[in-house]
Design an enzyme around this catalytic site. Structure first.
Site, PDB file in Angstrom:
ATOM      1  CG  ASN A 117       3.375   6.195   2.737  1.00 24.12           C
ATOM      2  OD1 ASN A 117       3.338   5.377   1.842  1.00 24.12           O
ATOM      3  ND2 ASN A 117       3.937   7.374   2.562  1.00 24.12           N
TER       4      ASN A 117
ATOM      5  N   PRO B 226       0.783  -1.242   0.000  1.00 22.12           N
ATOM      6  CG  PRO B 226       0.183  -0.820   2.232  1.00 22.12           C
ATOM      7  CD  PRO B 226       0.933  -1.794   1.368  1.00 22.12           C
ATOM      8  CB  THR B 227       4.164   2.174   1.260  1.00 19.35           C
ATOM      9  OG1 THR B 227       5.025   1.348   0.458  1.00 19.35           O
ATOM     10  CG2 THR B 227       3.867   1.481   2.570  1.00 19.35           C
ATOM     11  CB  CYS B 228       3.863   6.728  -1.525  1.00 17.65           C
ATOM     12  SG  CYS B 228       2.131   7.048  -1.292  1.00 17.65           S
ATOM     13  CG  ASP B 229       9.612   2.830  -1.548  1.00 22.56           C
ATOM     14  OD1 ASP B 229       9.993   2.354  -2.641  1.00 22.56           O
ATOM     15  OD2 ASP B 229      10.400   3.190  -0.662  1.00 22.56           O
TER      16      ASP B 229
END
Ligand SMILES: *Cc1c(COP(=O)(O)O)cnc(C)c1O
Length: 380
Positions: A370, A326-329
């Site tokens: 996040n 789910p993360t922005c990475d």
């Protein structure tokens, strides 16, 4: 999934608390695993590798069952003390220790330390005088899904010098250790390391130093997608190798299971956040879960550990997907090189169950990447 875990998750859902991924660990399974180790290797002491899952209830259960503990830091030693085990049931098994942490461990009562070089021996001689040390030797990690090679241990030819120095500095040169690599699916992989260990025993005996112990390390697997041999097969293979290389003078032995003790006791419930494609013409779907590399599934790094993922619609037609967290990475992708088959009818909002997640999940979970909280855990 055990009935107890199923009941727990149903209750959590009913109470509306299912708003994030959660790991549930069934202590009944850990007890079974401990007993299986004790039965398969009856003359071997178990030192549970705390890093696999240091939940207080897990440590307490194992302490009550009579387990010993392999620790890697002052904090882990304290956690095991808090669980009720005495310091004589612990090793400080990390080969990389600050001298002040060795001193602190010594104050806390620890008298058994791992080393893999002369400089570490010298630290221990200063900070923990008179303690027992065992020397870790390198293992190539072949056959393991999560290798623990290169970084730890010295070549077997160097071990006599390391242990002789320990002896001369007033420490007790106690034995040899190795780790054949985590998730080791081949019980025969202990053989070469035991041959090397026996050579070190002989070499030191010629110098008048008599080692007593072989630390067989961890490596015992848990079942993910593929079947793995039972612990009994490991016990038999190890015993045969001990006989072969040590003859009638079989040394004291210990094992340090982590994954094999707790892996199959845990199950993560997660949720599908999004299912999408990157172009109209794409055939491959992306399935985004609310769990990824930074909140529990770090061992999917390089797609090394492939977890069983179960859904409510597993009987339906399957298609390979890219599975991501789910993360922005953008490294937070779990399976892409080898896409993961999931049902075509899987929908956004559906729950998925990720099996075999009792080991190396909570400890690898970041505290707020996040803003995501560490993996919620329940030990039942
Ligand atoms: C991590 C570790 C273990 C546990 O390994 P598993 O493969 O999980 O059983 C055992 N011993 C040492 C020294 C370790 O670092």
């Amino acid at each position: 999934m055990t009935e107890r875990i199923q009941q727990f998750l149903a209750q959590r859902r009913q109470e509306g608390r299912d708003n994030g991924p959660c790991l549930v660990v069934d202590t009944d399974i850990i007890r079974e695993n401990y007993n299986a180790f004790a039965k398969a290797l009856p003359d071997t002491r178990v030192f549970y590798a705390v890093k696999a899952n240091p939940e207080p209830k897990v440590l307490k259960l194992l302490a009550d069952l009579g387990s010993c503990f392999d620790t890697a830091s002052v904090q882990e030693i304290q956690m095991v003390l808090d669980a009720g085990a005495t310091p004589d049931r612990m090793s400080f098994g990390n080969t990389i220790k600050k001298e002040r942490d060795i001193a602190r461990a010594y104050e806390m009562g620890i008298r058994l330390f791992a080393v893999d070089c002369v400089t570490e021996v010298e630290k221990i001689a200063r900070a923990a005088p008179g303690s027992k040390v065992f020397c870790r030797i390198l293992c190539d990690g072949e056959g393991a899904e999560w290798p623990l090679s290169r970084k730890f241990g010295c070549v077997p030819e160097m071990a006599p010098e390391v242990l002789e120095r320990a002896h001369r500095l007033g420490l007790r040169a106690y034995g040899i250790s190795f780790h054949v690599g985590s998730q080791q699916s081949n019980p025969k992989m202990w053989d070469a390391a035991l041959r090397s260990s026996a050579q070190v025993f002989r070499e030191l005996a010629d110098r008048g130093i008599h080692l007593q112990m072989v630390n067989l390390g961890g490596g015992f697997p848990t079942k993910y997608l593929r079947d793995v041999p039972a612990v009994k097969a490991y016990g038999q293979a190890i015993f045969r190798s001990l006989r072969k290389h040590f003859g009638n003078r079989i040394p004291e032995t210990i094992i340090e299971p982590g994954r094999g003790m707790v892996g199959n006791a845990g199950l993560i419930e997660a949720e599908v956040i999004l299912i999408s494609k990157k172009a109209e013409s794409d055939t491959m779907r992306w399935v985004y879960l609310d769990i990824g590399k930074f909140n529990g599934l770090a061992e999917t790094m390089d797609e090394m550990i492939r977890y069983p993922i179960r859904t409510d619609v597993d009987g339906d037609e399957m298609e390979p997907c890219i599975v991501a967290g789910p993360t922005c990475d953008s490294v937070d992708v779990l399976y892409e090189k080898t896409p993961y088959p999931l049902p075509v009818s899987l929908s956004i909002g559906a729950k998925v169950l990720i099996e075999g997640t009792g080991a190396y999940t909570t400890t690898y979970s970041s505290i707020a990447f996040n803003g995501l909280p560490p993996l919620e855990t329940h030990v039942i």
